[in-house]
Structures are given as structure tokens and as C-alpha cells.
Design an enzyme around this catalytic site. Structure first.
Site, short mmCIF file in Angstrom:
data_model
loop_
_atom_site.label_atom_id
_atom_site.label_comp_id
_atom_site.label_asym_id
_atom_site.label_seq_id
_atom_site.Cartn_x
_atom_site.Cartn_y
_atom_site.Cartn_z
N LYS A 152 1.02 -1.04 0.16
CA LYS A 152 0.14 0.32 -0.24
C LYS A 152 1.02 1.35 0.19
O LYS A 152 1.65 1.04 0.44
CB LYS A 152 -1.16 -0.18 1.44
CG LYS A 152 -1.87 -1.36 1.39
CD LYS A 152 -2.44 -1.50 0.45
CE LYS A 152 -3.92 -2.67 0.91
NZ LYS A 152 -3.96 -3.44 0.44
C1 PLP Z 1 -5.19 -4.40 1.85
C2 PLP Z 1 -6.81 -4.41 0.71
C3 PLP Z 1 -6.87 -5.20 2.40
C4 PLP Z 1 -6.05 -6.36 3.97
O1 PLP Z 1 -6.06 -4.89 4.26
P1 PLP Z 1 -4.55 -6.09 5.11
O2 PLP Z 1 -2.91 -5.12 5.62
O3 PLP Z 1 -3.68 -7.31 4.18
O4 PLP Z 1 -5.34 -6.73 5.98
C5 PLP Z 1 -8.91 -5.20 2.65
N1 PLP Z 1 -9.36 -4.27 2.07
C6 PLP Z 1 -8.99 -3.92 0.08
C7 PLP Z 1 -9.68 -3.30 -0.47
C8 PLP Z 1 -7.33 -4.09 0.52
O5 PLP Z 1 -6.75 -3.55 -0.58
#
Ligand code: PLP
Length: 355
Positions: free
Chosen positions: A181
Site C-alpha cells: 500500500k
Molecule cells: C489490502 C486490502 C485489504 C486488507 O488489508 P491487509 O492489511 O492486507 O489486511 C482490505 N481491503 C482492501 C480493499 C485492500 O486492498
């Protein structure tokens, strides 16, 4: 190899200096000095009042669904990462899908009301690729029917809508600080809520329900992040303006050099300060997507089919047909987008797609 993303890493010495503080404190988790400092810095950077950092972006979704879905029907989008739907099913609620808007790619707010039944408890919508949902319309419907609004804002670090943080909308917003991210702590996430009562319940639930060492406020789970992860966040945060401007330049390159005769991209909602978190292109057909993907792969370029598949088609979700989401999911490719991508590579990607 050019992947869809590459984790931004700060200079190692800066991470080491932050980690050294944990050594000095002999304190590695349970909301230590580094976690508290990162929370403070993020609150002022983002312009939010209440936030708690967690061990990932999925746990706060699960906690929110557990507390406010209460085993009922949760209206949600089929166009998201699987964590959104999985959190609902994992918490023994029933996902009820509402199709998406074909341009904004967020849940179609005009179709929400038709999906509400006497079992509906909450709406869990995703701000797709950092693009805000129609928050006013969603919150209007929710208020009318007494529903909680939870936003999966995993992609929304730094996004502003009408001049304020997108995390300030809805009852609860969650974010992910996963290494892929925009802002990251390797693994990590956060939740944001306005109502102190909701914040209180979310807070206790992420720490085993503890209310002091010997008392329990209620049922809880372990959603805490460690000092080592906070150290990463503290060393990445000072680079965010650099990260954002580099990503903005990559997006501008795509916008200028892609031929939009045969592909299109997401429409960013009006009044949004976007964060350039993803660059999706949508083909006219899955066949066209596959052909382009193969040509890119042959050159060592690996975009990602994100989000695929449409979540109403996942076996455990038992959803009805969602024609728009299924069509977009079959035809969407997220192009490489990260700090350090060279113009030469970007030109090569654009040429391959255009041809
Ligand atoms: C990355 C993501 C998640 C999950 O986040 P994590 O930190 O990997 O648990 C949930 N929803 C969306 C839309 C994502 O892109």
C-alpha cells in the site's frame, strides 16, 4: 522484473535509528512509545481525531463487522479485495451485494435501498483505488434505515474529500498499511471513528477486551501492532510527499501517453484530492486484456488483475449476478505504479498497450 508495485523503503539507517529506540526501551509491543508517536503523527498528517493502529487492515474490518453487523445482512460491494467479503462471512454475517457504478467503480448508491431488508444491520463499502464512494447518499440511506456505515478505506491513505480526510466519513473507516500500500508498516492498518462510543468498543475489542489488567470490557481479539512495525511507519512517513509526487508523475505519464480509444480508466469523484494509489485500465473485453497482459509479461512487466474475480462469484459468498462488477472485474488491469519507475519503462508499457 517490473511488478504492479514496489514497496517504498526508507534509508536503512533511518529505520535502524527508530528500531534502536525499541531496544533502548526494551519494549516491543502493547502500544509502546513508537506506536503512540506514530498515531500522533498520523493523526495530524491525515487530519483525523481518533485513530488506532492495528496489526493489519483486515482485523479492524472483522471487529467492525462483528460489533455492528451482529450476525445480520451486511450490504456490500462485489468490487473490492476479497478481505471485504471474507470479513463479513468470517463474522457469520450474510453479504448482500449491490452492483457498482460503471465509472466510479464504487457501490451504486442508487441501488442501496432496494437491497435493505429487516435483517440488514450495516453497509460495508469500499473506496475503490482511493476513489471515494458517494458518501453523502450512502449516509443518507443509512440514517433513514438505522444502519451502520463501515468503509473499507484500505487504499485511501491521504485521500481528501471536500477538503477533509475521507477517513472522517461513515461510522468506521479502516485502512491498510500493508507493504503493497501507499504508506506502510510492512504489515499494519488502522481504524478511524468519530463517535467516542464506537471508538471505545473498537479499541477494547482490538486488545482482547481488556479494561485494565484484570478486567474485561467485552469479547476481544489481538489486533495490536508491534514497535518494530511502528518503526517502519515512522521512517516512511517523512517521505510521503516525495512518494505522492513521484506517483502523481507516473499517473500523468499514463494519462498523456495511453491511447484512450480502446481502454478507459476510473473516474475520480468530484471534489476529491486523490492519492494516485492505483492506475487501473479497463479493456473492452477480457480477450483484449489477456492479449495485452501476455505481451507485457513477455517483456518482464507484470500488471495485476485487481480486483478479480467479482466477489459475488466467490463460492462462500453465494451472491446473485452483478453484471457491471463482473464485466469490470474481467477487464481491469492495474498498471505498474511506484516511486522510481522510469519514463523509458512507462513509454514501453504505453506502446505495448496502444499497439
Ligand atoms: C489490502 C486490502 C485489504 C486488507 O488489508 P491487509 O492489511 O492486507 O489486511 C482490505 N481491503 C482492501 C480493499 C485492500 O486492498
Amino acid at each position: 522484473m517490473i511488478n504492479v508495485t514496489q514497496t517504498f523503503l526508507p534509508p536503512l539507517a533511518e529505520y535502524e535509528a527508530q528500531v534502536a529506540r525499541a531496544w533502548k526501551n526494551q519494549w516491543l509491543t502493547n502500544r509502546g512509545e513508537l506506536v503512540l508517536e506514530l498515531e500522533d503523527k498520523l493523526k495530524s498528517y491525515l487530519g483525523v481525531n481518533q485513530m488506532v493502529i492495528t496489526n493489519n487492515g483486515t482485523i479492524p474490518l472483522q471487529i467492525a463487522v462483528k460489533l455492528f453487523g451482529r450476525g445480520g445482512e451486511v450490504i456490500t460491494t462485489p468490487f473490492s479485495y476479497v478481505a471485504t467479503t471474507a470479513a463479513i462471512v468470517w463474522e457469520h454475517c450474510t453479504p448482500v451485494f449491490v452492483d457498482i457504478d460503471p465509472n466510479y467503480l464504487t457501490i451504486d448508491e442508487t441501488k442501496l435501498e432496494a437491497a435493505i431488508t429487516n435483517k440488514t444491520t450495516a453497509i460495508l463499502a469500499t473506496h475503490v483505488f482511493g476513489n471515494p464512494c458517494a458518501v453523502e447518499a450512502i449516509e443518507h440511506v443509512a440514517k433513514k434505515h438505522g444502519l451502520m456505515v463501515i468503509y473499507d478505506a484500505a487504499h485511501c491513505f491521504g485521500v481528501k474529500y471536500k477538503g477533509q480526510s475521507i477517513f472522517n466519513f461513515g461510522d468506521i473507516s479502516t485502512c491498510s498499511f500493508h507493504a503493497t500500500k501507499l504508506f506502510h508498516t510492512a504489515e499494519g492498518g488502522a481504524f478511524f471513528c468519530k463517535d467516542p462510543n464506537v471508538a471505545h468498543q473498537m479499541f477494547y475489542s482490538h486488545n482482547f477486551g481488556h479494561n485494565g489488567p484484570l478486567d474485561f470490557h467485552g469479547l476481544g481479539i489481538n489486533g495490536k501492532i508491534s514497535e518494530l512495525q511502528a518503526a517502519m511507519g515512522l521512517s516512511v512517513l517523512p517521505y510521503m510527499s516525495e512518494v505522492l509526487s513521484a506517483r502523481k508523475a507516473v499517473v500523468a505519464f499514463y494519462e498523456q501517453n495511453l491511447d484512450f480509444g480502446k481502454v478507459r480508466t476510473i473516474k475520480i469523484r468530484e471534489n476529491t484530492d486523490w492519492n494516485y494509489s492505483y492506475y487501473p485500465i479497463i479493456f473492452e473485453s477480457e480477450t483484449a486484456l489477456r492479449a495485452v497482459q501476455q505481451r507485457l509479461n513477455e517483456k518482464g512487466i507484470f500488471p495485476r488483475r485487481y480486483f478479480y474475480p467479482s466477489l459475488n462469484t466467490v463460492a462462500y459468498a453465494k451472491g446473485t449476478e452483478m453484471p457491471i462488477s463482473e464485466q469490470v472485474a474481467a477487464c481491469v488491469l492495474c498498471l505498474p505504479l511506484y516511486v522510481g519507475l522510469e519514463n523509458q519503462t512507462l513509454q514501453q508499457i504505453c506502446n505495448l498497450i496502444n499497439s
